[in-house]
Design a protein around this motif. Structure first.
Motif, PDB file in Angstrom:
ATOM      1  N   LYS A  95      -7.522   7.648   7.385  1.00 53.31           N
ATOM      2  CA  LYS A  95      -7.505   7.668   5.358  1.00 53.31           C
ATOM      3  C   LYS A  95      -8.844   6.620   5.298  1.00 53.31           C
ATOM      4  CE  LYS A  95      -3.066   5.429   5.747  1.00 53.31           C
ATOM      5  NZ  LYS A  95      -1.563   4.192   5.231  1.00 53.31           N
ATOM      6  N   GLY A  96      -9.809   7.092   6.568  1.00 54.39           N
ATOM      7  CA  GLY A  96     -10.869   6.643   5.661  1.00 54.39           C
ATOM      8  C   GLY A  96     -12.144   7.799   5.891  1.00 54.39           C
ATOM      9  N   ARG A 122      -3.089  -2.406   5.487  1.00 46.93           N
ATOM     10  CA  ARG A 122      -1.983  -2.726   4.400  1.00 46.93           C
ATOM     11  C   ARG A 122      -3.172  -1.942   3.533  1.00 46.93           C
ATOM     12  NH1 ARG A 122       1.733  -7.892   4.352  1.00 46.93           N
ATOM     13  NH2 ARG A 122       3.655  -6.618   5.651  1.00 46.93           N
ATOM     14  N   THR A 123      -3.891  -2.679   3.876  1.00 48.18           N
ATOM     15  CA  THR A 123      -5.491  -2.894   2.390  1.00 48.18           C
ATOM     16  C   THR A 123      -5.975  -1.687   2.874  1.00 48.18           C
ATOM     17  OG1 THR A 123      -4.860  -5.164   2.632  1.00 48.18           O
ATOM     18  CG2 THR A 123      -7.389  -3.932   1.035  1.00 48.18           C
ATOM     19  N   VAL A 124      -6.735  -1.231   1.812  1.00 51.10           N
ATOM     20  CA  VAL A 124      -8.055  -0.159   1.486  1.00 51.10           C
ATOM     21  C   VAL A 124      -8.911   0.145   0.347  1.00 51.10           C
ATOM     22  CG1 VAL A 124      -8.399   2.361   1.192  1.00 51.10           C
ATOM     23  CG2 VAL A 124      -6.245   1.238   2.216  1.00 51.10           C
ATOM     24  N   LYS A 140      -6.558  -1.463  -3.384  1.00 50.80           N
ATOM     25  CA  LYS A 140      -4.909  -1.244  -3.198  1.00 50.80           C
ATOM     26  C   LYS A 140      -4.489  -1.779  -1.455  1.00 50.80           C
ATOM     27  CE  LYS A 140      -1.522   2.609  -3.105  1.00 50.80           C
ATOM     28  NZ  LYS A 140      -1.705   4.116  -3.453  1.00 50.80           N
ATOM     29  N   THR A 141      -3.480  -2.944  -2.114  1.00 50.35           N
ATOM     30  CA  THR A 141      -3.321  -3.609  -1.041  1.00 50.35           C
ATOM     31  C   THR A 141      -1.470  -4.075  -0.919  1.00 50.35           C
ATOM     32  OG1 THR A 141      -3.072  -5.824  -0.251  1.00 50.35           O
ATOM     33  CG2 THR A 141      -3.046  -5.187  -2.292  1.00 50.35           C
ATOM     34  N   VAL A 191      -0.136  -3.513  -4.986  1.00 54.31           N
ATOM     35  CA  VAL A 191      -1.249  -3.755  -5.452  1.00 54.31           C
ATOM     36  C   VAL A 191      -2.459  -2.910  -5.484  1.00 54.31           C
ATOM     37  CG1 VAL A 191      -2.270  -4.947  -7.222  1.00 54.31           C
ATOM     38  CG2 VAL A 191      -0.685  -6.098  -6.336  1.00 54.31           C
ATOM     39  N   ASP A 192      -2.804  -2.128  -7.136  1.00 53.53           N
ATOM     40  CA  ASP A 192      -4.165  -1.194  -7.073  1.00 53.53           C
ATOM     41  C   ASP A 192      -4.438  -1.471  -8.000  1.00 53.53           C
ATOM     42  OD1 ASP A 192      -5.727   0.592  -7.310  1.00 53.53           O
ATOM     43  OD2 ASP A 192      -4.098   2.352  -6.353  1.00 53.53           O
TER      44      ASP A 192
END
Length: 672
Positions: free
Chosen positions: A278-279, A338-340, A390-391, A399-400
């Motif tokens: 995801k990175g 959970r967070t990006v 985004k989390t 939430v984004d």
């Protein structure tokens, strides 16, 4: 016409897919959107209304941005329409409709964006696709394209070529009313204009690209496109004046021949590095060059029942280039499961160079027309940076949220042949654009989402160009160098059941909205020019019923929107307004029949619509098609009929001080 939910339309790949604030339409699964070009594909998508002049409405709102593979086209109107007509629909994979784009995207476009994603190489080996299309109404059109892809281990190659040709026509009738005195009860002088326009066009489009995996983590991509578009119009216009007390006894007949040539070149390259799940990080550079040449010949005669009183001859040549250079970088970094975190920066340099020279024929010689001739130079630099998080706060709430900073710098210079000389203009402004998408899942079947975004719509380059386009003696079109950007705040609340049925409520407020205005000058001349109005308030509700199954082989989509629009402005010291409640509905029927046959019957209805100083009459269309797959689905043949009842016609009333109406009919009913 509109929708905000997704589901399965046919077996196999879903036709419609839904995310919060975003609808994805997979092109390859539908007959209606695979007939020729990307422009035709947009006409058959729920939620999108497209007019022949390039005006595009998303869910009843103007000001939508069009992207190709996540890259902004920077075009609008006729220039955008011609570009989309050149792109074969067979090279399009999917079209994304986004009402609340994240801060990763440019903040331009007050009603969201339409992102056209082209097909990528996914299958190992060599693949070749050939497509041919023939349509016939009163005129004939054709479209041919060839698509080649190759994927060998780490190397990907693709190339497209398409040829688009045909004839079209447009019949136009309009009335404009001029008061004969200041008394509002005085008689009106009516100018009735009728025009017969015959058009012939041809377009060549080439697209190619290469991708290479330098390693398991690093990929290098490069692409280029070229488009050559030629368009020729022959037009005969007659203009007659009369009042309620007298019949017309004179008319002006204008004959126009207009030749237009477009040359569009784009290209770019990007480097992508994937450093963990995801990175990734990417950096890219893109260039776009749009060239245009116009040659116009106009002859105008003023005639009475007894004789021809005068003859005017006008020739004009206009040419111009738009150069756009863009560089950007983005990084996606997962902070936790959970967070990006997303962040990035972009800079764009836009340069415009346009020249127009008009001449009139007097005393056996051609003399420069100083009022119409002009030169316009425009430079714009937009610098942007954004951050987005985004989390998943809980298993139920995600939430984004993002924030985008954009800095705009504008310089322009206008030169003409009159004693006024050069005029200079510059402007600099910096703005913040927040964006929020919050989604709450009550269960696997029930979910709510709330979205907010602030947007900007800068004047497009055609609107800001001060050149005068001469339709006839009584109608000119001209850009406006004094246009200001418009800003909008957009809110949306949605509920979804099983990601199949949905209802959404939306509100948006636009300040300084840009819209066409109609200005009466001397000698009954009307100048059509874009101006900033005061405000626009829009309230709407959308209902989506997707993947309905009346029978096992019959899939249905029903999507409806009810939108209330109100525009306010001041003209000549008078407060004016235009408001309308607009119902819109789209119905799609997709039939899976035995022996490899599939069929579709689709239709939409768009009710009365307010847009600036214009009020658009209801319009709609019904289309149908049937397809037979052959050779184990390696080939297909299809027959279709567009606009069966010939009801997709533009009819506009002018609202406010300038009164009148306008009708046009084009070749919309076609068998192909």
């Amino acid at each position: 016409v509109h929708m905000l939910s997704g589901g399965v339309v046919t077996a196999g790949k879903k036709h419609l897919e839904l995310e919060a604030g975003k609808t994805v339409v997979n092109i390859s699964s539908s007959l209606a959107v695979t007939k020729s070009s990307a422009f035709d594909a947009l006409k058959n998508i729920p939620g999108v209304l497209v007019r022949e002049d390039g005006s595009i409405y998303l869910y009843g709102q103007a000001g939508v941005n069009v992207l190709i593979d996540d890259k902004l086209t920077y075009l609008s109107g006729e220039s955008l329409a011609n570009l989309l007509r050149s792109i074969p629909s067979t090279s399009v994979d999917k079209i994304e409709l986004t009402t609340h784009p994240s801060s990763r995207y440019d903040a331009s476009g007050n009603s969201g964006l339409i992102n056209i994603q082209t097909k990528k190489v996914k299958i190992q080996g060599i693949n070749l696709s050939v497509y041919s299309n023939l349509q016939r109404g009163k005129r004939t059109r054709g479209y041919e394209s060839v698509n080649f892809t190759m994927r060998r281990n780490k190397l990907n190659l693709y190339a497209d070529y398409s040829y688009n040709w045909g004839k079209n026509y447009m019949d136009v009738v309009s009335d404009r009313y001029y008061p004969l005195a200041d008394n509002p009860d005085s008689d009106l002088l009516t100018l009735r204009m009728t025009a017969d326009r015959q058009m012939r066009y041809q377009s060549h489009f080439i697209r190619g690209g290469v991708g290479y995996e330098l390693s398991d983590r690093v990929t290098l991509d490069a692409y280029s496109t070229a488009n050559w578009y030629e368009w020729r119009k022959r037009e005969t216009t007659d203009s007659r004046f009369f009042t309620s007390l007298m019949a017309d006894d004179s008319l002006r007949i204008t004959r126009n021949v207009l030749k237009v040539k477009h040359t569009n070149i784009t290209g770019g390259m990007s480097l992508t590095y994937t450093f963990k799940e995801k990175g990734k990080w990417d950096i890219s550079y893109d260039l776009q060059r749009f060239g245009r040449e116009d040659d116009q010949t106009q002859n105008s005669n003023f005639e009475t029942t007894l004789m021809t009183l005068d003859t005017d001859k006008l020739i004009g040549n206009a040419d111009g280039d738009i150069d756009i250079n863009t560089g950007q970088t983005n990084i996606t970094y997962p902070l936790s499961e959970r967070t990006v975190l997303d962040a990035g920066a972009k800079t764009a340099f836009i340069s415009i160079d346009n020249n127009a020279l008009y001449k009139n024929y007097h005393s056996d010689e051609w003399i420069n027309n100083k009022q119409l001739s002009n030169s316009f130079f425009y430079d714009e630099n937009i610098n942007a940076a954004y951050v987005k998080l985004k989390t998943s706060i809980s298993p139920y709430l995600s939430v984004d949220a993002g924030l985008r900073l954009e800095n705009t710098n504008v310089k322009s210079r206008q030169s003409d042949l009159t004693e006024k000389g050069d005029s200079l203009f510059s402007d600099h402004y910096t703005n913040l654009f927040p964006n929020l998408v919050a989604q709450y899942n009550l269960s696997e079947s029930h979910s709510f989402s709330f979205m907010y975004g602030r947007r900007i719509k800068r004047p497009n380059y055609r609107d800001i160009n001060p050149f005068i386009e001469v339709n006839d003696t009584y109608l000119h079109e001209q850009g406006n160098t004094e246009l200001k950007p418009e800003f909008s705040d957009n809110f949306e609340l949605s509920y979804f059941l099983k990601q199949q049925y949905g209802i959404s409520l939306q509100y948006s407020r636009r300040t300084d909205p840009i819209a066409k205005s109609y200005i009466i000058k001397e000698d009954q001349l009307v100048v059509v020019t874009p101006k900033n109005l005061r405000t626009n308030h829009s309230y709407g509700a959308r209902l989506s019923l997707n993947n309905l199954k009346p029978l096992s082989w019959w899939t249905m989509h029903i999507n409806g929107t009810l939108t209330y629009n109100r525009f306010n402005w001041v003209l000549n010291g008078i407060e004016e307004k235009n408001k309308r409640l607009t119902p819109m509905i789209y119905l799609g029927n997709y039939l899976t029949l035995p022996y490899g046959w599939t069929a579709e019957v689709t239709g939409f209805f768009n009710g009365w619509m307010a847009e600036g100083q214009a009020r658009v009459h209801p319009l709609g269309q019904v289309s149908a098609g049937i397809r037979k797959n052959l050779f184990r689905n390696k080939a297909s043949i299809q027959l279709f009929v567009d606009d069966i009842f010939s009801t997709n016609r533009v009819y506009i009333d002018l609202v406010g001080t300038t009164r009148g109406w306008y009708k046009e009919q084009t070749e919309s009913r076609m068998v192909g």
